[in-house]
Design a protein around this motif. Structure first.
Motif, PDB file in Angstrom:
ATOM      1  N   PHE A 199      43.123 -46.777  12.966  1.00 15.98           N
ATOM      2  CA  PHE A 199      44.104 -45.562  13.886  1.00 15.98           C
ATOM      3  C   PHE A 199      44.383 -45.904  15.321  1.00 15.98           C
ATOM      4  O   PHE A 199      45.025 -45.352  15.696  1.00 15.98           O
ATOM      5  N   GLY A 200      43.853 -46.636  15.432  1.00 14.98           N
ATOM      6  CA  GLY A 200      43.322 -46.768  17.472  1.00 14.98           C
ATOM      7  C   GLY A 200      42.939 -45.662  17.613  1.00 14.98           C
ATOM      8  O   GLY A 200      42.359 -44.584  17.883  1.00 14.98           O
ATOM      9  N   ILE A 201      43.771 -45.192  19.219  1.00 14.30           N
ATOM     10  CA  ILE A 201      43.827 -44.106  19.570  1.00 14.30           C
ATOM     11  C   ILE A 201      43.490 -43.227  18.716  1.00 14.30           C
ATOM     12  O   ILE A 201      43.490 -41.443  19.479  1.00 14.30           O
ATOM     13  N   VAL A 202      45.017 -42.929  18.133  1.00 16.59           N
ATOM     14  CA  VAL A 202      45.056 -42.021  17.163  1.00 16.59           C
ATOM     15  C   VAL A 202      43.085 -40.793  16.344  1.00 16.59           C
ATOM     16  O   VAL A 202      44.197 -40.113  16.379  1.00 16.59           O
ATOM     17  N   PHE A 203      43.007 -42.267  15.992  1.00 15.98           N
ATOM     18  CA  PHE A 203      41.088 -41.891  16.158  1.00 15.98           C
ATOM     19  C   PHE A 203      41.149 -40.852  15.686  1.00 15.98           C
ATOM     20  O   PHE A 203      40.265 -39.768  15.227  1.00 15.98           O
ATOM     21  N   PHE A 204      41.159 -40.310  17.218  1.00 15.08           N
ATOM     22  CA  PHE A 204      40.213 -39.882  18.307  1.00 15.08           C
ATOM     23  C   PHE A 204      41.007 -38.403  17.637  1.00 15.08           C
ATOM     24  O   PHE A 204      40.649 -37.552  18.045  1.00 15.08           O
ATOM     25  N   LEU A 205      42.185 -38.630  17.371  1.00 20.34           N
ATOM     26  CA  LEU A 205      43.155 -36.740  17.369  1.00 20.34           C
ATOM     27  C   LEU A 205      42.737 -36.437  16.295  1.00 20.34           C
ATOM     28  O   LEU A 205      42.317 -35.237  16.049  1.00 20.34           O
ATOM     29  N   ILE A 206      42.310 -37.241  15.030  1.00 17.95           N
ATOM     30  CA  ILE A 206      41.997 -37.829  13.771  1.00 17.95           C
ATOM     31  C   ILE A 206      40.581 -36.208  13.773  1.00 17.95           C
ATOM     32  O   ILE A 206      40.177 -35.696  13.203  1.00 17.95           O
ATOM     33  N   ALA A 207      39.548 -36.835  14.669  1.00 16.88           N
ATOM     34  CA  ALA A 207      37.806 -36.620  14.432  1.00 16.88           C
ATOM     35  C   ALA A 207      38.184 -35.232  15.845  1.00 16.88           C
ATOM     36  O   ALA A 207      37.512 -33.895  14.889  1.00 16.88           O
ATOM     37  N   ILE A 208      39.325 -35.300  16.196  1.00 18.86           N
ATOM     38  CA  ILE A 208      39.300 -32.980  16.554  1.00 18.86           C
ATOM     39  C   ILE A 208      39.652 -32.439  15.539  1.00 18.86           C
ATOM     40  O   ILE A 208      39.176 -31.743  15.493  1.00 18.86           O
ATOM     41  N   PHE A 209      40.692 -33.237  14.292  1.00 18.17           N
ATOM     42  CA  PHE A 209      41.492 -31.912  13.739  1.00 18.17           C
ATOM     43  C   PHE A 209      39.492 -32.166  11.970  1.00 18.17           C
ATOM     44  O   PHE A 209      39.711 -30.570  11.749  1.00 18.17           O
ATOM     45  N   ILE A 210      38.947 -32.990  12.544  1.00 19.87           N
ATOM     46  CA  ILE A 210      38.096 -33.397  11.453  1.00 19.87           C
ATOM     47  C   ILE A 210      36.835 -32.070  12.157  1.00 19.87           C
ATOM     48  O   ILE A 210      36.046 -30.944  11.370  1.00 19.87           O
ATOM     49  N   LEU A 211      36.468 -31.609  12.989  1.00 18.18           N
ATOM     50  CA  LEU A 211      35.588 -31.567  14.204  1.00 18.18           C
ATOM     51  C   LEU A 211      35.548 -30.231  13.959  1.00 18.18           C
ATOM     52  O   LEU A 211      35.076 -29.196  13.326  1.00 18.18           O
ATOM     53  N   ILE A 212      37.429 -29.565  14.347  1.00 17.86           N
ATOM     54  CA  ILE A 212      37.666 -28.131  14.286  1.00 17.86           C
ATOM     55  C   ILE A 212      37.663 -27.452  13.019  1.00 17.86           C
ATOM     56  O   ILE A 212      37.232 -26.821  12.577  1.00 17.86           O
ATOM     57  N   GLY A 213      38.043 -28.233  12.236  1.00 20.28           N
ATOM     58  CA  GLY A 213      38.714 -28.042  10.729  1.00 20.28           C
ATOM     59  C   GLY A 213      37.452 -27.533   9.785  1.00 20.28           C
ATOM     60  O   GLY A 213      36.798 -26.523   9.303  1.00 20.28           O
ATOM     61  N   THR A 214      36.686 -29.080   9.911  1.00 19.96           N
ATOM     62  CA  THR A 214      35.098 -28.629   9.691  1.00 19.96           C
ATOM     63  C   THR A 214      33.832 -27.391   9.985  1.00 19.96           C
ATOM     64  O   THR A 214      33.570 -26.253   8.928  1.00 19.96           O
ATOM     65  N   SER A 215      34.301 -26.878  11.374  1.00 26.39           N
ATOM     66  CA  SER A 215      33.189 -25.973  11.462  1.00 26.39           C
ATOM     67  C   SER A 215      33.866 -24.876  11.752  1.00 26.39           C
ATOM     68  O   SER A 215      33.286 -23.777  10.930  1.00 26.39           O
ATOM     69  N   ASN A 216      35.350 -24.727  10.996  1.00 27.71           N
ATOM     70  CA  ASN A 216      35.632 -23.633  10.890  1.00 27.71           C
ATOM     71  C   ASN A 216      35.986 -23.439   9.189  1.00 27.71           C
ATOM     72  O   ASN A 216      35.930 -22.287   8.396  1.00 27.71           O
TER      73      ASN A 216
END
Length: 325
Positions: A152-169
């Motif tokens: 995903f290139g640079i988009v991966f980091f946006l996905i990672a942010i979503f994963i971090l926030i989604g999992t914590s919530n």
């Protein structure tokens, strides 16, 4: 490959630290009047839990941090990956602590506003992603059991942010019954610990096992009837750390399976809200899902034990897909 004895030592150290710290922390939190105020819209049976000490997540964080750092320093090294995971644990734990502090000390029952909490979680997630970028972390995501991956290139980091926030919530939403999150998170971190060990990532495996030891030790005091709650301090920290582990082991999609209970709980809330807003009707008696079963006549212990069992099945399926398929 990391010796099993080292993992057992990590597990035991974190467990003992939690068991020793909890009897000191519980009366201290009571004296400080850091008790949980039960919301009126929750199940009526929970009102008797009002006043139970909150912020027990501080104990989990401290035990996991000490356990993983001491073992890693003694037998391996404190790697950048381990520091990144500890940063996720502490960062999301701090967000949860602020939320709990506002609830129990400032007596504002809802804690941080949704915008404040989201902003803080985004900040921590961005910091974690900067760490991934500095480590030249791979930006592909692999489909479990297929060997197929997409970069995903640079988009991966946006996905990672979503994963971090989604999992914590998601983990935070699951924290509603005595021992529920402690047990399910212990199972999830155990699965990722096994997979990190299988991949030859000793630092990540040690971190996972330290978390397991800490939450199992906490479960001694958090099982029904709970003497202490982990609060958002604990649940947000555990969720953020779990997402961090999934990212570092490159098992992002497998997190959906291993963390199946957290996914189901989150979906139940989404379904309930969408149904009520579109039709005016509720699908469940109450969401998240554990409250539905509670209001259906299940005892609290039965709900928790059932969800633990589901967590075990999800973890076993995740390990099977990664190791044997």
């Amino acid at each position: 490959m990391i010796p099993e004895e080292t993992l057992l030592m990590t597990l035991g150290l974190a467990f003992i630290l939690t068991v020793l710290l909890s009897p000191v922390a519980i009366p201290m939190l009571k004296r400080l009047n850091f008790g949980q105020k039960i919301r009126d819209e929750g199940p009526k049976s929970h009102q008797k839990k009002s006043g139970t000490p909150q912020m027990g997540g501080l104990i989990i964080i401290m035990a996991a941090l000490l356990g993983s750092v001491l073992i890693a320093q003694r037998f391996y090294t404190i790697s950048n990956e381990l520091l990144l995971l500890l940063a996720a644990l502490l960062g999301f734990g701090l967000v949860g602590f602020l939320d709990d502090f506002i609830k129990v000390v400032l007596k504002r029952n809802l804690g941080l506003t949704s915008k404040q909490k989201m902003a803080a979680q985004i900040l921590v997630s961005v910091g974690f992603c900067v760490g991934l970028w500095l480590l030249n972390h791979p930006t592909y995501i692999e489909l479990p059991a297929t060997g197929v991956s997409v970069n995903f290139g640079i988009v991966f980091f946006l996905i990672a942010i979503f994963i971090l926030i989604g999992t914590s919530n998601a983990v935070n939403l699951t924290d509603g019954l005595d021992g529920l999150v402690a047990g399910t998170s212990a199972v999830a971190f155990s699965a990722f610990g096994v997979l990190a060990w299988y991949q030859g990532q000793p630092d990540v495996a040690i971190f996972c096992v330290a978390i397991v030891g800490a939450v199992l030790g906490f479960l001694v005091f958090n099982a029904h009837p709970a003497k202490i709650f982990m609060g958002d301090t604990g649940s947000l920290a555990l969720g953020g750390a779990l997402a961090g582990v999934a990212l570092l082991t490159k098992l992002e999609l497998l997190l959906v399976i291993i963390g199946g209970v957290f996914v189901i709980e989150t979906l139940s809330v989404i379904i309930q809200v969408l149904s009520y807003k579109t039709t005016g009707k509720r699908v469940f008696k109450m969401s998240p899902l554990h409250h539905h079963y509670e209001l259906s006549g299940w005892s609290e212990w039965r709900v928790v034990a059932t969800f633990w069992a589901v967590a075990f099945v999800c973890a076993a399926l995740g390990i099977y897909l990664e190791v044997w398929v």
